[in-house]
Enzyme design. Structure first.
Site, PDB file in Angstrom:
ATOM      1  N   HIS A 198       0.786  -1.104   0.022  1.00 29.66           N
ATOM      2  CA  HIS A 198      -0.074  -0.044   0.125  1.00 29.66           C
ATOM      3  C   HIS A 198       0.908   1.187  -0.132  1.00 29.66           C
ATOM      4  O   HIS A 198       2.281   1.066   0.326  1.00 29.66           O
ATOM      5  CB  HIS A 198      -0.857   0.058   1.400  1.00 29.66           C
ATOM      6  CG  HIS A 198      -2.042  -0.921   1.392  1.00 29.66           C
ATOM      7  ND1 HIS A 198      -2.343  -1.664   2.532  1.00 29.66           N
ATOM      8  CD2 HIS A 198      -2.827  -1.241   0.422  1.00 29.66           C
ATOM      9  CE1 HIS A 198      -3.185  -2.622   2.231  1.00 29.66           C
ATOM     10  NE2 HIS A 198      -3.735  -2.050   0.933  1.00 29.66           N
ATOM     11  N   CYS A 215      -2.664   0.080  10.239  1.00 28.07           N
ATOM     12  CA  CYS A 215      -3.669  -0.823   9.470  1.00 28.07           C
ATOM     13  C   CYS A 215      -4.825  -1.126  10.533  1.00 28.07           C
ATOM     14  O   CYS A 215      -5.960  -1.589  10.308  1.00 28.07           O
ATOM     15  CB  CYS A 215      -3.355  -2.356   8.969  1.00 28.07           C
ATOM     16  SG  CYS A 215      -1.735  -2.178   8.277  1.00 28.07           S
TER      17      CYS A 215
HETATM   18  C1  CIR Z   1      -4.113  -7.804   2.907  1.00 27.69           C
HETATM   19  O1  CIR Z   1      -3.266  -8.220   2.187  1.00 27.69           O
HETATM   20  O2  CIR Z   1      -5.033  -7.372   2.710  1.00 27.69           O
HETATM   21  C2  CIR Z   1      -3.832  -7.954   4.507  1.00 27.69           C
HETATM   22  N1  CIR Z   1      -3.363  -9.327   4.698  1.00 27.69           N
HETATM   23  C3  CIR Z   1      -3.024  -6.884   5.074  1.00 27.69           C
HETATM   24  C4  CIR Z   1      -3.586  -5.636   5.167  1.00 27.69           C
HETATM   25  C5  CIR Z   1      -2.718  -4.439   5.637  1.00 27.69           C
HETATM   26  N2  CIR Z   1      -3.459  -3.257   5.764  1.00 27.69           N
HETATM   27  C6  CIR Z   1      -2.792  -1.960   5.463  1.00 27.69           C
HETATM   28  O3  CIR Z   1      -1.408  -1.969   5.485  1.00 27.69           O
HETATM   29  N3  CIR Z   1      -3.435  -1.039   5.598  1.00 27.69           N
END
Ligand code: CIR
Length: 252
Positions: free
Chosen positions: A159, A246
């Site tokens: 991201h 997150c």
């Molecule tokens: C994903 O791949 O969507 C989750 N395993 C990790 C999301 C992490 N979110 C973030 O950095 N905002």
């Protein structure tokens, strides 16, 4: 301030992974790390409101991806990974008492992790999760409310906020290898320690900077700049490709 969080799902072992290989997640340690994370937010002045549990939502703990909160409105995203779209109803219920809600509609996809708000500037990462249609919809929602929406190409990480987060209204911590820094003109860019490419994800809350303890060089760099840094062990979330921003949605 309110911090929305969601419990770690017992199914987190089945989380989405894009740039890293799968490693065993210690569930009890993840629960303990999440509890410490919530305590750090409470110490910073947040009331913690839990989104209803999503036991069958492997990535549910990463609430940031499901909405982007502004003073005037909250935008409910349409996550780029289909497996994550079932996370939205719980977050909608938790946000509804606090903000008018708008929604990102198909064919747009966007993860909140790709949206970095610095004052009235809204940087939207163009990543594997977030497309141009989402940038357009966010512009339509936000520009009449006085925000400028700026698209930022992201590469090599999940991201935009893996590569850049704000330290204050004029300063952004970045790993330049993972993004095109041209859109950040007028802001001071502070590079992470070269040995710590993953260190750019920090959470600014209540005058503190919450960061992962896995990045001591960057932590020292921030402390030398006078920041009040709160390091947290996020090892189990890092295995799920998550970091400090997150795991919450902060409402001020
Ligand atoms: C994903 O791949 O969507 C989750 N395993 C990790 C999301 C992490 N979110 C973030 O950095 N905002």
């Amino acid at each position: 301030m309110i911090a929305l969080t969601r419990a770690v799902s017992p199914a987190i072992a089945r989380c989405e992974l894009t740039h890293i290989g799968r490693e065993a997640i210690d569930l009890d340690l993840a629960y303990a790390q999440h509890a410490r994370y919530e305590r750090a937010l409470a110490d910073a002045g947040c009331a913690i409101e839990r989104v209803a549990d999503g036991e069958d939502l492997p990535d549910g703990v990463f609430v940031e991806d499901v909405a982007v909160v502004f003073d005037e409105i909250a935008i409910v995203t349409r996550p780029g990974a289909e497996s994550r779209r079932a996370e939205t109803p719980g977050v909608v219920r938790a946000l509804a008492p606090h903000r008018p809600l708008a929604r990102i509609e198909p064919p747009a996809t966007v993860d909140g992790g790709d949206v970095l708000v610095v004052g009235r500037r809204v940087f939207v990462g163009r990543s594997s999760r977030t497309n141009d249609a989402a940038v357009t919809q966010m512009r339509t929602l936000l520009e009449p409310r006085g925000y400028t929406v700026i698209s930022v190409p992201v590469r090599g990480c999940l991201h935009l906020k893996s590569a850049a987060t704000a330290l204050d209204e004029g300063t952004v911590l970045v790993n330049r290898a993972w993004l095109d820094s041209d859109p950040f003109t007028e802001l001071e860019l502070v590079p992470v320690a070269p040995s710590e490419p993953g260190a750019a994800n920090v959470l600014r809350v209540g005058g503190r900077i919450v960061c992962a303890s896995a990045f001591p060089e960057t932590r020292r760099l921030l402390e030398r700049r006078g920041a009040h840094v709160v390091p947290l062990d996020m090892s189990e979330f890092a295995k799920a490709e998550g970091a400090v921003t997150c795991c919450s949605l902060i409402l001020t």
